[in-house]
Motif scaffolding. Sequence first.
Motif: not given
Length: 164
Positions: A119-120, A125-126, A131-137
Amino acid sequence: MRPGTPGGERDMATTSAKAAEKTGVTQNVEAFLKGRFSEAQKRFQGLEGEANKAFRALETRGQVAAKEVQALWTKVQAGELRADPRVQELTKKVDAASVELRKRLDGLQAKVVETVGVASQSQVEQITRELSRLSKKLDVLLKPTRRAHRTAKNSGGAASSPRA
């Protein structure tokens, strides 16, 4: 044969003639070598004169070049060259070439990363953002369930206490 005999005189005369001949040859060789040496000295002096002239010419050209460089340096420090249209045109060309080179390098880097299968940095970063967004959900969804689960444990514990 002794020197007093007639054959002895012949030997002496031959020896004297040979000595005179050697002396003549030696003198001829000396004269020849002296002549060649003086010619070589004259040529060396001529070459030395030419070398001195060339050195003085180079020294003069170096001084002129140093003055030109100093004048350019003064202009650079004063910012006068930036106003020159030729310099502005060159600056634009350099900037355009730089942008094009960066694009090519980025494309090449992407191809290398794709080929290697790693992965680049932008992909990492993407993924991290996702993952951060899904963790919050997940945190939002699991909080009410945890509360309900805790209350069920507490009420279940109260119902079983009369048995004791």
